[in-house]
Scaffold this motif. Structure first.
Motif, PDB file in Angstrom:
ATOM      1  N   LYS A   1       0.659  -1.213   0.037  1.00  0.00           N
ATOM      2  CA  LYS A   1      -0.021   0.080   0.060  1.00  0.00           C
ATOM      3  C   LYS A   1       0.917   1.367  -0.102  1.00  0.00           C
ATOM      4  O   LYS A   1       0.477   2.218  -0.736  1.00  0.00           O
ATOM      5  N   TYR A   2       2.142   1.081   0.855  1.00  0.00           N
ATOM      6  CA  TYR A   2       2.841   2.261   0.784  1.00  0.00           C
ATOM      7  C   TYR A   2       3.408   2.660  -0.673  1.00  0.00           C
ATOM      8  O   TYR A   2       3.493   3.683  -1.140  1.00  0.00           O
ATOM      9  N   MET A   3       3.936   1.663  -1.449  1.00  0.00           N
ATOM     10  CA  MET A   3       4.439   1.788  -2.615  1.00  0.00           C
ATOM     11  C   MET A   3       3.227   2.220  -3.569  1.00  0.00           C
ATOM     12  O   MET A   3       3.815   3.097  -4.654  1.00  0.00           O
ATOM     13  N   ASN A   4       2.238   1.829  -3.555  1.00  0.00           N
ATOM     14  CA  ASN A   4       1.312   2.060  -4.393  1.00  0.00           C
ATOM     15  C   ASN A   4       0.720   3.512  -4.278  1.00  0.00           C
ATOM     16  O   ASN A   4       0.110   4.230  -5.176  1.00  0.00           O
ATOM     17  N   CYS A   5       1.232   4.262  -3.117  1.00  0.00           N
ATOM     18  CA  CYS A   5       0.979   5.750  -2.942  1.00  0.00           C
ATOM     19  C   CYS A   5       1.438   6.678  -3.890  1.00  0.00           C
ATOM     20  O   CYS A   5       1.147   7.632  -4.163  1.00  0.00           O
ATOM     21  N   PHE A   6       2.644   6.037  -4.651  1.00  0.00           N
ATOM     22  CA  PHE A   6       3.505   6.846  -5.332  1.00  0.00           C
ATOM     23  C   PHE A   6       3.374   6.272  -6.824  1.00  0.00           C
ATOM     24  O   PHE A   6       4.468   6.774  -7.589  1.00  0.00           O
ATOM     25  N   LEU A   7       2.290   5.937  -7.345  1.00  0.00           N
ATOM     26  CA  LEU A   7       1.812   5.834  -8.462  1.00  0.00           C
ATOM     27  C   LEU A   7       1.955   6.975  -9.417  1.00  0.00           C
ATOM     28  O   LEU A   7       1.324   7.923  -8.942  1.00  0.00           O
TER      29      LEU A   7
ATOM     30  N   HIS B   1     -10.310   4.288  -3.781  1.00  0.00           N
ATOM     31  CA  HIS B   1     -10.734   4.797  -2.668  1.00  0.00           C
ATOM     32  C   HIS B   1      -9.829   5.091  -1.796  1.00  0.00           C
ATOM     33  O   HIS B   1      -9.573   5.098  -0.310  1.00  0.00           O
ATOM     34  N   MET B   2      -8.273   4.901  -2.474  1.00  0.00           N
ATOM     35  CA  MET B   2      -6.984   4.992  -1.638  1.00  0.00           C
ATOM     36  C   MET B   2      -6.973   6.496  -0.987  1.00  0.00           C
ATOM     37  O   MET B   2      -6.911   7.359  -1.913  1.00  0.00           O
ATOM     38  N   VAL B   3      -6.284   6.495   0.310  1.00  0.00           N
ATOM     39  CA  VAL B   3      -6.282   7.740   0.884  1.00  0.00           C
ATOM     40  C   VAL B   3      -4.795   7.893   0.897  1.00  0.00           C
ATOM     41  O   VAL B   3      -3.959   6.850   1.459  1.00  0.00           O
ATOM     42  N   PHE B   4      -4.045   9.095   0.698  1.00  0.00           N
ATOM     43  CA  PHE B   4      -2.794   9.192   0.752  1.00  0.00           C
ATOM     44  C   PHE B   4      -2.146   9.564   2.033  1.00  0.00           C
ATOM     45  O   PHE B   4      -2.387  10.654   2.555  1.00  0.00           O
TER      46      PHE B   4
ATOM     47  N   TYR C   1      -7.403   5.544  11.509  1.00  0.00           N
ATOM     48  CA  TYR C   1      -6.472   4.848  10.996  1.00  0.00           C
ATOM     49  C   TYR C   1      -6.848   3.662   9.976  1.00  0.00           C
ATOM     50  O   TYR C   1      -6.377   3.524   9.119  1.00  0.00           O
ATOM     51  N   PHE C   2      -7.885   3.261  10.405  1.00  0.00           N
ATOM     52  CA  PHE C   2      -8.611   2.330   9.403  1.00  0.00           C
ATOM     53  C   PHE C   2      -9.082   3.206   8.169  1.00  0.00           C
ATOM     54  O   PHE C   2      -9.156   2.342   7.107  1.00  0.00           O
ATOM     55  N   THR C   3      -9.523   4.232   8.231  1.00  0.00           N
ATOM     56  CA  THR C   3      -9.909   4.996   7.014  1.00  0.00           C
ATOM     57  C   THR C   3      -8.671   5.278   6.241  1.00  0.00           C
ATOM     58  O   THR C   3      -8.868   5.093   4.877  1.00  0.00           O
ATOM     59  N   CYS C   4      -7.405   5.515   6.783  1.00  0.00           N
ATOM     60  CA  CYS C   4      -6.266   5.626   6.122  1.00  0.00           C
ATOM     61  C   CYS C   4      -5.808   4.425   5.280  1.00  0.00           C
ATOM     62  O   CYS C   4      -5.531   4.250   4.339  1.00  0.00           O
TER      63      CYS C   4
END
Length: 649
Positions: free
Chosen positions: A321-327, A387-390, A567-570
């Motif tokens: 999920k962390y790496m996908n934040c940087f697409l 739905h991903m939150v940065f 936290y769960f929202t993020c």
């Protein structure tokens, strides 16, 4: 001979991990058959198939039927054998493969004999059948080994056996490798023009390192438990360094000569292993995995393979999920449109085949459908979840709770691409992993000849300075003793407790974190007095500051509820709130609820506290280690920021 069994206790661990003698035997047999299949099938495809007939470029006359069958494309045996004999490279590959297969066969026979003795040891000494072994934990096996030492004296050099003694024998060489990576002794990090700092560490390179240092002809160890005596003395270090450099050179030249054969093998093995997976799941190449360097960098001293893999597996989802934040937004736009056009063409072809299946017989229609499907799958891997939150900072802290190690300058900079690029060295694309393994036969001899050879004197000094003899165990890496006074780092809560110089200190808190991990994983272990004092002091400090009203990390119950929802929202992770994936504030709150002893459960004053306490107990060991790893990183970063804010007096 129980003493011989103890000397080969790594076989006891391996048999447990391979789920018993039968599974081990079948696995070894299939490895031998697999090697024969890859070589034989490849030679057959290259020399015994008439591809003109297979591709319908040449007609075959049949007396009974005009239909071409698959055997029609096979060449006669005499023609096939003649083509093989005329090809010098094929003969060379077959000879090298035959020698290697015979070596594997001899090793297989030796392993079967060893594992048969280990099987008897399990049944007769440990009172465990092979059917029970897959369902028994290693801690159970280890506890029985410690117990039978008291009765049968399987280690003749000491009366009682500790958990640390067993770990030392199993992980002797791996502890050395972890220490050399920790001290940046191995040449695996390079600064390349246009690419910046890169890491190259493959299975082939790792194999050569172990061949040079531990078990190959002329290695530094005379057997599995003893470093050669000349390497323990400092008088002839220059001579030994020249000798090691010469040996590295010859092994590098041997790698260079065998490069064509190894390269062909790597390509064939990758083709047979991954082609079907890529066809079935094209997006698998866009998936990520923990790199070989990452596994070595993140490994504690005295951490067994299954313990490491369990820890890293828990950190896989938050790391992804962390790496996908940087697409890339630009790449996302391109991928969406390419997926749209490819999907439109695919929809038309599918509709036509439904209307009339004869469309499939048209040339390249079936291959077009396959390629379009692959294209769509690959494009979707570059399109983020809507739905991903940065929230990279929170995700990086979740990752830290599992992997326990990361540079302190990452904290507060999780949103930067520099941090993302550095983390990608630990958590790389599967496609990059495959590519590195493919080019490894070419790059490995270059690294050995031009990089490792230069470090021969440093390597000699390392093994002399950091090897200690342990009674009943043999020579081990002194870092694996997890001695705070000898190898602790003042910045990692060891101030006043360590006497180590900069050269002797383990980097990144490796000594302190390894000590905590081993003590928590093996609660029956009785550490030395100074080590016990460090562990108890750290636990008391964590508990005191977690329950303090004035400490910034302490939270009220309502604050935990509020932060938990955000936290769960993020993170979008459906996990137990006491899982090691939870952020630091929740872990410390959980730790404060069950006090410092997992065996003492008090009745909670509320339903929330009672449920939280019961959940904490189910994953106590990993949760407690996550607490201490997060806390130690937080304290160090906080102290550094405070020191910087003071400025010069």
């Amino acid at each position: 001979d129980l003493f011989t069994i103890f000397l080969n206790i790594h076989y006891v661990y391996n048999l447990h991990q391979k789920n018993g003698f039968t599974c081990m035997l079948l696995g070894e047999i299939f490895e031998l058959v697999q090697l024969l299949f890859v070589v034989g099938f490849t030679v057959f495809l290259a020399n015994c198939v008439d591809y003109d007939i297979l591709f319908a470029n040449k007609f075959v006359n049949h007396t009974d039927s005009s239909k071409v069958t698959l055997p029609d494309a096979f060449l006669p045996v005499d023609v096939c054998s003649a083509r093989i004999r005329e090809n010098a490279f094929v003969i060379f590959v077959l000879i090298i493969s035959g020698v290697f297969w015979l070596h594997r066969l001899v090793k297989f026979i030796y392993n079967v004999c060893c594992y048969w003795e280990i099987r008897s040891f399990y049944i007769n000494a440990l009172k465990m059948t092979m059917s029970e072994l897959p369902y028994a934990t290693w801690q159970e096996v280890q506890a029985r080994i410690v117990e039978i030492q008291k009765e049968h004296q399987i280690c003749i050099h000491k009366k009682e056996l500790t958990e640390l003694d067993i770990y030392h024998r199993i992980l002797r060489f791996k502890n050395y490798m972890v220490a050399m990576v920790n001290k940046s002794l191995l040449p695996v990090r390079f600064r390349l023009p246009g690419l910046g700092e890169s890491v190259f560490y493959t299975r082939g390179l790792k194999y050569n390192f172990e061949l040079i240092f531990f078990w190959g002809p002329g290695s530094l160890f005379e057997n599995e438990w003893s470093l050669k005596s000349e390497y323990k003395r400092g008088g002839n270090r220059l001579e030994l360094a020249d000798k090691l450099a010469s040996r590295i050179l010859w092994i590098g030249i041997a790698n260079l000569l065998l490069c064509p054969v190894i390269l062909v093998w790597q390509i064939l093995y990758a083709f047979f292993s991954y082609t079907e997976v890529i066809k079935r799941e094209p997006g698998s190449l866009g998936a990520r995995c923990w790199s070989l360097y990452g596994r070595c960098y993140l490994r504690h001293f005295n951490e067994l393979d299954h313990e490491l893999m369990s820890r890293l597996s828990k950190g896989y989802k938050p790391a992804s999920k962390y790496m996908n934040c940087f697409l890339s937004p630009l790449l996302t736009v391109v991928a969406k449109n390419v997926a749209f056009f490819a999907g439109s063409l695919l929809a038309v072809l599918i509709a036509l085949t439904i209307y009339d299946e004869d469309v499939l017989s048209v040339e390249h229609v079936l291959s077009s459908i396959t390629l379009l499907g692959v294209c769509i799958t690959v494009c979707r891997s570059f399109i983020p979840d809507k739905h991903m939150v940065f929230c990279p900072e929170q995700l990086l802290r979740v990752i830290l709770a599992h992997i326990h190690y990361m540079p302190d300058h990452w904290q507060g900079n999780a949103h930067r691409y520099e941090t993302r690029d550095q983390f990608s060295q630990l958590f790389q694309y599967k496609a990059v992993f495959i590519l590195e393994e493919l080019i490894s036969p070419v790059v490995t001899p270059i690294i050995l000849i031009f990089c490792l050879r230069r470090k021969s004197l440093e390597i000699i000094d390392f093994f002399r300075n950091f090897t200690v003899e342990v009674i009943g165990v043999g020579d081990t890496c002194s870092f694996a003793q997890m001695d705070i006074r000898q190898h602790g780092h003042p910045a990692w809560m060891s101030a006043g407790k360590t006497e180590a110089s900069i050269y002797q200190q383990a980097e990144d808190g490796k000594t302190e974190l390894s000590l905590m991990h081993f003590a928590i994983t093996n609660p029956q272990w009785q550490p030395p007095q100074e080590t016990t004092h460090f562990i108890s002091q750290l636990k008391e400090r964590v508990h005191r500051e977690a329950t303090s009203d004035t400490h910034p990390l302490s939270l009220s119950e309502s604050e935990v509820h509020s932060n938990l929802n955000s936290y769960f929202t993020c993170c979008h992770l459906v996990i137990p709130i006491t899982s090691p994936s939870c952020p630091q504030f929740l872990l410390i709150f959980a730790f404060s609820l069950h006090r410092t002893d997992a065996r003492t459960v008090s009745s909670g004053s509320s339903v929330w506290e009672g449920q939280l306490t019961s959940l904490v107990l189910s994953e106590y060991a990993s949760t407690e280690m996550s607490i201490h790893a997060l806390y130690m990183h937080e304290v160090i970063v906080g102290e550094q920021v405070w020191e910087q804010s003071r400025g010069p007096l």
